[in-house]
Design an enzyme around this catalytic site. Structure first.
Site, PDB file in Angstrom:
ATOM      1  N   ASP A   1       0.980   2.750   3.791  1.00 47.10           N
ATOM      2  CA  ASP A   1       0.117   3.787   3.214  1.00 47.10           C
ATOM      3  C   ASP A   1       0.938   5.055   2.982  1.00 47.10           C
ATOM      4  OD1 ASP A   1      -2.053   5.115   2.185  1.00 47.10           O
ATOM      5  OD2 ASP A   1      -3.116   5.357   4.074  1.00 47.10           O
TER       6      ASP A   1
ATOM      7  N   PHE B   1       2.818   6.578  -5.075  1.00 45.07           N
ATOM      8  CA  PHE B   1       3.976   7.230  -5.689  1.00 45.07           C
ATOM      9  C   PHE B   1       3.565   8.416  -6.565  1.00 45.07           C
ATOM     10  CE2 PHE B   1       7.239   3.498  -5.432  1.00 45.07           C
ATOM     11  CZ  PHE B   1       7.278   3.654  -4.061  1.00 45.07           C
TER      12      PHE B   1
ATOM     13  N   ASP C   1      -8.735   2.606  -3.828  1.00 44.35           N
ATOM     14  CA  ASP C   1      -8.182   3.114  -2.579  1.00 44.35           C
ATOM     15  C   ASP C   1      -8.556   4.559  -2.310  1.00 44.35           C
ATOM     16  OD1 ASP C   1      -6.235   3.183  -0.286  1.00 44.35           O
ATOM     17  OD2 ASP C   1      -5.413   4.746  -1.572  1.00 44.35           O
TER      18      ASP C   1
ATOM     19  N   HIS D   1       0.838  -1.203   0.000  1.00 43.80           N
ATOM     20  CA  HIS D   1       0.000   0.000   0.000  1.00 43.80           C
ATOM     21  C   HIS D   1       0.871   1.251   0.000  1.00 43.80           C
ATOM     22  CE1 HIS D   1      -3.987   1.842   1.624  1.00 43.80           C
ATOM     23  NE2 HIS D   1      -3.315   2.735   0.913  1.00 43.80           N
TER      24      HIS D   1
ATOM     25  N   ASN E   1      -6.418   9.350   6.854  1.00 39.80           N
ATOM     26  CA  ASN E   1      -7.661   8.591   6.718  1.00 39.80           C
ATOM     27  C   ASN E   1      -7.332   7.101   6.630  1.00 39.80           C
ATOM     28  OD1 ASN E   1      -9.242  10.896   6.613  1.00 39.80           O
ATOM     29  ND2 ASN E   1      -9.344  10.927   4.394  1.00 39.80           N
TER      30      ASN E   1
END
Length: 422
Positions: free
Chosen positions: A306, A64, A152, A61, A279
């Protein structure tokens, strides 16, 4: 050829925890493991004294921002940050500009990453344009190399469409990766609902029930369809309990947790402001403890960063207008070692499992053990040194861990016969 000498092999695939040298051929394949191996003529030698040699980390996850927002990060700087963090494989999310909903965008990312020491894989989108209205061509995205499909950051709020996605994914053997927040239960994102930080910054916040409501729904749909579903960045005790129950019922579900959700709480938002806005948001201390327990007992399968780079100008906005997310690839091991291993909650072998073996297996990545015949994808880890992060390989520095004293750090990765030092 490359000989890694004097390291301690720590491998959750084989359960090896012993001092061993590792000989790697010119083709990047591990030739031999054993005590005190001789270096063949012309062989490069890396002294790993004081380090463990483990399967390299896999992050399922990351963002980039390439294509579309390369002022924040791009494939090359993201890969450099990943290498510095001990990662050998990362999976980029699909919320690029344009959205990664076609094979062409997937190939753009993976082609750009060729030559990097880190394997960069690109997830495909579940719905076209992340609009939650029409499913993408699952077969085409899978054929282009997408290791999973995800919208996502955006929920599939239409339960019927979500079920259709699961049916098709189950038929094709595709993993679905879901950000779980019911939008109607998120008056404002980035901070826990009703917390002191929410009051301080003048926003309502996001309820924990926003996450658990969607997880409960999707456990039911996963049981219905037999789909393999991953719940991203789980943040609450109730979510962990639901996932535990769902697994017992036989759902083919998995879960990830971030380093920040196991190390920080809603109280840290007061200290770090927008650099702790994310989040789902940081929750209470009881949630943090429950997430660690779930990670330890296997309810939560893996750790994912993330990694979410933003510019300093964006993060300098007032709290309600700043973007959510923090960077995490470079600090992840140090944070997890500090808060999980040094505190006795996980063993070093368990941490390596949650950062390497578990994600590799969930995403179908094979040949990752530190074993003869496998292509070398290794992380060389220092578990004991004090580490204070001040500079980064990433373009972005939006992290609350800057200046914090942590314990342990990756020192290098080995991909094939190539050593990349942090």
């Amino acid at each position: 050829m490359l000989l890694i000498r004097n390291g301690r092999v720590l491998d959750p695939y084989t359960n090896i925890n012993a001092q061993m040298d590792i000989l790697i051929g010119d083709d990047g394949v591990i030739r031999e493991l054993g005590p005190r191996l001789d270096a063949p003529a012309g062989c490069a030698v890396y002294d790993a004294a004081g380090l463990t040699v483990s399967p390299g980390f896999v992050d399922g996850h990351v963002h980039f921002r390439d294509p579309g927002q390369t002022e924040k990060e791009d494939v090359l700087t993201g890969a450099a940050a990943a290498a510095a963090g001990g990662y050998v494989t990362v999976i980029c999310m699909a919320n690029t500009l344009p959205t990664c909903d076609t094979p062409e965008i997937i190939r753009y990312v993976t082609d750009k990453a060729k030559g990097c020491p880190v394997e960069v894989l690109q997830a495909g989108a579940v719905t076209k344009g992340l609009k939650g209205q029409e499913l993408t061509d699952f077969a085409a995205l899978q054929a282009a190399g997408a290791p999973c499909l995800t919208d996502d950051g955006i929920n599939l709020t239409n339960a019927g469409l979500c079920r259709a996605a699961m049916e098709q994914a189950a038929e094709r053997g595709i993993l679905l990766s879901f950000h779980e927040e019911e939008p109607s239960l998120v008056p404002s994102p980035g901070v826990n609902f009703g917390s002191a930080a929410a009051q301080q910054f003048g926003v309502p916040g996001a309820r924990a029930s926003a996450e658990t409501a969607m997880i409960a729904r999707d456990i039911a749909l996963a049981l219905d369809t037999g789909a393999r579903v991953l719940f991203q960045h789980v943040s609450s005790a109730q979510s962990a309990a639901l996932i535990r129950a769902g697994k017992k019922l036989g759902a083919r579900i998995y879960a990830e947790v971030t380093p920040h959700h196991i190390s920080l709480t809603e109280d840290d938002v007061l200290a770090h402001g927008t650099y702790a806005r994310m989040n789902p948001p940081l929750r209470r201390e009881a949630d943090r403890e429950a997430l660690i327990d779930a990670l330890a007992d296997g309810t939560i399968d893996m750790i994912a960063t993330d990694h979410a780079p933003h510019t300093a100008e964006e993060k300098a906005r007032e709290f309600a207008k700043a973007p959510s997310g923090i960077t995490g690839l470079e600090t992840a091991f140090s944070v997890c070692n500090t808060y999980l291993v040094q505190t006795g909650r996980l063993t070093p072998m368990q941490l390596v499992d949650r950062m390497s073996k578990a994600p590799a297996e969930i995403y179908g990545l094979t040949g990752r053990a530190v074993a003869a015949g496998n292509y070398a994808r290794l992380a060389l880890l220092d578990w004991d040194s004090r580490m204070v992060y001040k500079t980064y390989r990433s373009k972005a520095v939006n992290t609350p861990y800057t200046g914090m004293q942590l314990t342990g750090a990756p020192r290098a990765i080995v991909t094939g016969a190539r050593v990349t030092v942090r």
